[in-house]
Design a protein around this motif. Structure first.
Motif, PDB file in Angstrom:
ATOM      1  N   LEU A 144     -28.516  44.540 -13.233  1.00 42.41           N
ATOM      2  CA  LEU A 144     -28.133  44.175 -11.872  1.00 42.41           C
ATOM      3  C   LEU A 144     -26.783  43.446 -11.883  1.00 42.41           C
ATOM      4  O   LEU A 144     -25.920  43.697 -11.045  1.00 42.41           O
ATOM      5  CB  LEU A 144     -29.207  43.292 -11.241  1.00 42.41           C
ATOM      6  CG  LEU A 144     -30.545  43.993 -10.962  1.00 42.41           C
ATOM      7  CD1 LEU A 144     -31.656  42.968 -10.782  1.00 42.41           C
ATOM      8  CD2 LEU A 144     -30.441  44.879  -9.724  1.00 42.41           C
ATOM      9  N   ARG A 145     -26.611  42.566 -12.849  1.00 41.63           N
ATOM     10  CA  ARG A 145     -25.338  41.836 -12.958  1.00 41.63           C
ATOM     11  C   ARG A 145     -24.195  42.767 -13.353  1.00 41.63           C
ATOM     12  O   ARG A 145     -23.033  42.519 -13.004  1.00 41.63           O
ATOM     13  CB  ARG A 145     -25.473  40.703 -13.977  1.00 41.63           C
ATOM     14  CG  ARG A 145     -26.352  39.551 -13.511  1.00 41.63           C
ATOM     15  CD  ARG A 145     -26.251  38.366 -14.448  1.00 41.63           C
ATOM     16  NE  ARG A 145     -26.942  37.201 -13.925  1.00 41.63           N
ATOM     17  CZ  ARG A 145     -28.083  36.713 -14.414  1.00 41.63           C
ATOM     18  NH1 ARG A 145     -28.652  37.299 -15.460  1.00 41.63           N
ATOM     19  NH2 ARG A 145     -28.646  35.651 -13.879  1.00 41.63           N
ATOM     20  N   ALA A 146     -24.518  43.837 -14.051  1.00 43.96           N
ATOM     21  CA  ALA A 146     -23.488  44.789 -14.487  1.00 43.96           C
ATOM     22  C   ALA A 146     -23.029  45.697 -13.353  1.00 43.96           C
ATOM     23  O   ALA A 146     -21.976  46.332 -13.457  1.00 43.96           O
ATOM     24  CB  ALA A 146     -24.018  45.638 -15.641  1.00 43.96           C
TER      25      ALA A 146
ATOM     26  N   ALA B 233     -25.055  44.675  -6.591  1.00 41.01           N
ATOM     27  CA  ALA B 233     -26.469  45.059  -6.631  1.00 41.01           C
ATOM     28  C   ALA B 233     -27.262  44.446  -5.475  1.00 41.01           C
ATOM     29  O   ALA B 233     -26.903  43.402  -4.934  1.00 41.01           O
ATOM     30  CB  ALA B 233     -27.081  44.649  -7.962  1.00 41.01           C
ATOM     31  N   ARG B 234     -28.346  45.113  -5.142  1.00 43.61           N
ATOM     32  CA  ARG B 234     -29.237  44.659  -4.078  1.00 43.61           C
ATOM     33  C   ARG B 234     -30.679  44.697  -4.587  1.00 43.61           C
ATOM     34  O   ARG B 234     -31.091  45.668  -5.241  1.00 43.61           O
ATOM     35  CB  ARG B 234     -29.123  45.561  -2.840  1.00 43.61           C
ATOM     36  CG  ARG B 234     -27.689  45.727  -2.305  1.00 43.61           C
ATOM     37  CD  ARG B 234     -27.180  44.454  -1.666  1.00 43.61           C
ATOM     38  NE  ARG B 234     -25.833  44.594  -1.136  1.00 43.61           N
ATOM     39  CZ  ARG B 234     -24.755  44.058  -1.691  1.00 43.61           C
ATOM     40  NH1 ARG B 234     -24.858  43.395  -2.850  1.00 43.61           N
ATOM     41  NH2 ARG B 234     -23.571  44.186  -1.124  1.00 43.61           N
ATOM     42  N   ILE B 235     -31.441  43.658  -4.264  1.00 40.88           N
ATOM     43  CA  ILE B 235     -32.874  43.616  -4.557  1.00 40.88           C
ATOM     44  C   ILE B 235     -33.612  43.467  -3.235  1.00 40.88           C
ATOM     45  O   ILE B 235     -33.261  42.596  -2.422  1.00 40.88           O
ATOM     46  CB  ILE B 235     -33.235  42.433  -5.480  1.00 40.88           C
ATOM     47  CG1 ILE B 235     -32.489  42.521  -6.813  1.00 40.88           C
ATOM     48  CG2 ILE B 235     -34.750  42.378  -5.710  1.00 40.88           C
ATOM     49  CD1 ILE B 235     -32.643  41.278  -7.677  1.00 40.88           C
TER      50      ILE B 235
ATOM     51  N   VAL C 134     -25.232  39.442  -6.342  1.00 41.62           N
ATOM     52  CA  VAL C 134     -26.447  40.237  -6.144  1.00 41.62           C
ATOM     53  C   VAL C 134     -27.189  39.678  -4.938  1.00 41.62           C
ATOM     54  O   VAL C 134     -27.539  38.490  -4.913  1.00 41.62           O
ATOM     55  CB  VAL C 134     -27.362  40.181  -7.384  1.00 41.62           C
ATOM     56  CG1 VAL C 134     -28.626  41.004  -7.146  1.00 41.62           C
ATOM     57  CG2 VAL C 134     -26.614  40.695  -8.611  1.00 41.62           C
ATOM     58  N   LYS C 135     -27.439  40.503  -3.947  1.00 41.18           N
ATOM     59  CA  LYS C 135     -28.130  40.055  -2.734  1.00 41.18           C
ATOM     60  C   LYS C 135     -29.617  40.370  -2.836  1.00 41.18           C
ATOM     61  O   LYS C 135     -29.997  41.486  -3.194  1.00 41.18           O
ATOM     62  CB  LYS C 135     -27.517  40.707  -1.496  1.00 41.18           C
ATOM     63  CG  LYS C 135     -26.072  40.282  -1.262  1.00 41.18           C
ATOM     64  CD  LYS C 135     -25.514  40.848   0.023  1.00 41.18           C
ATOM     65  CE  LYS C 135     -24.042  40.454   0.184  1.00 41.18           C
ATOM     66  NZ  LYS C 135     -23.862  39.006   0.318  1.00 41.18           N
TER      67      LYS C 135
ATOM     68  N   ASP D 293     -30.917  32.556  -4.878  1.00 42.14           N
ATOM     69  CA  ASP D 293     -30.137  31.433  -5.405  1.00 42.14           C
ATOM     70  C   ASP D 293     -29.665  31.723  -6.829  1.00 42.14           C
ATOM     71  O   ASP D 293     -28.513  31.457  -7.189  1.00 42.14           O
ATOM     72  CB  ASP D 293     -30.972  30.154  -5.394  1.00 42.14           C
ATOM     73  CG  ASP D 293     -31.150  29.585  -3.998  1.00 42.14           C
ATOM     74  OD1 ASP D 293     -30.414  30.004  -3.080  1.00 42.14           O
ATOM     75  OD2 ASP D 293     -32.026  28.724  -3.807  1.00 42.14           O
ATOM     76  N   ALA D 294     -30.566  32.268  -7.645  1.00 43.94           N
ATOM     77  CA  ALA D 294     -30.243  32.514  -9.049  1.00 43.94           C
ATOM     78  C   ALA D 294     -29.146  33.560  -9.215  1.00 43.94           C
ATOM     79  O   ALA D 294     -28.351  33.488 -10.163  1.00 43.94           O
ATOM     80  CB  ALA D 294     -31.502  32.953  -9.796  1.00 43.94           C
TER      81      ALA D 294
END
Length: 240
Positions: free
Chosen positions: A119-121, A125-127, A186-187, A179-180
């Motif tokens: 996700l960081r790469a 990214a979206r979760i 990343v949202k 927050d993390a």
């Protein structure tokens, strides 16, 4: 995407594939996943993968598959869930409640932990964690938009202990994950698809899966200035 071989999950896969994404259709039942992916082959690049959020090995294997093929993960949708309907707080079996938390909270969080490097790469990214109005405190106390339901049903309002508390916990996890990941761009948001006619609701819903999928797709494709750490339904933000 977890829980993607039928109902809301299936429709989300369809819509994301139509947008040109390579979509990994996660399913506990491998055969059901292959059948679902085959029916969606004309919509875009849909690939079945065995993924059970109560089985860490399947989660690790799915993440490794994405890593080896793409090196990043643009969207993660945690849709798999269990309901435990009729699970009253005074009669609930704690083993049943534990099972609901394993599926509805711990599994999704573990999957995000495993996917974090991918996700960081990704560029943005979206979760999306698929939640429920039953996880809202306003729903539980019959406040705000739910006051009419409270007046109509009173103590008879459906409030299954394990399901409500696990979805409330998933909402809390959504805020903490947002927050993390904030510094990484990343949202992370929670989606309430509404009461959809599906196996999860015991087909009690009034909405079709296509309608329920809309808010999930919207949150999965947020622009750079979109929100993070929120709880949303099709008509707007949902109170915690």
């Amino acid at each position: 995407m977890t829980g993607a071989n039928k109902s809301i999950g299936y429709e989300v896969v369809r819509e994301l594939a139509r947008r040109g994404m390579t979509v990994y259709l996660g399913s506990r039942n491998e055969q059901a996943g292959h059948v679902a992916a085959e029916t969606l082959k004309d919509e875009g690049d849909v690939r079945p993968v065995r993924l059970d959020v109560t089985d860490r090995e399947t989660m690790e294997a799915a993440i490794e598959l994405v890593r080896s093929n793409h090196g990043c993960l643009d969207v993660l949708v945690n849709n798999a869930a269990a309901s435990g309907m009729g699970n009253d707080i005074l009669t609930a079996e704690m083993d049943d409640v534990k099972s609901l938390f394993e599926t509805n909270v711990w599994g999704p969080v573990v999957l995000v932990q495993l996917a974090a490097p991918l996700l960081r790469a990704a560029k943005a990214a979206r979760i999306v964690n698929v939640s429920s109005s039953a996880g809202s405190f306003d729903y539980l106390v019959g406040r705000g938009k739910y006051s009419a339901l409270s007046s109509r049903w009173g103590a008879e309002m459906v409030k299954p202990f394990g399901y409500c508390t696990s979805k409330t916990a998933l909402n809390a996890a959504t805020v903490l994950l947002a927050d993390a990941f904030r510094k990484d761009g990343v949202k992370v948001n929670a989606a309430n698809p509404g009461l959809v006619k599906s196996a999860l609701s015991q087909f009690a819903g009034e909405r079709g899966p296509e309608e329920g999928a809309k808010i999930i797709v919207r949150l999965a494709t947020l622009p750079d200035d979109g929100p993070t750490g929120g709880f949303f339904e099709q008509d707007g933000e949902v109170s915690w």
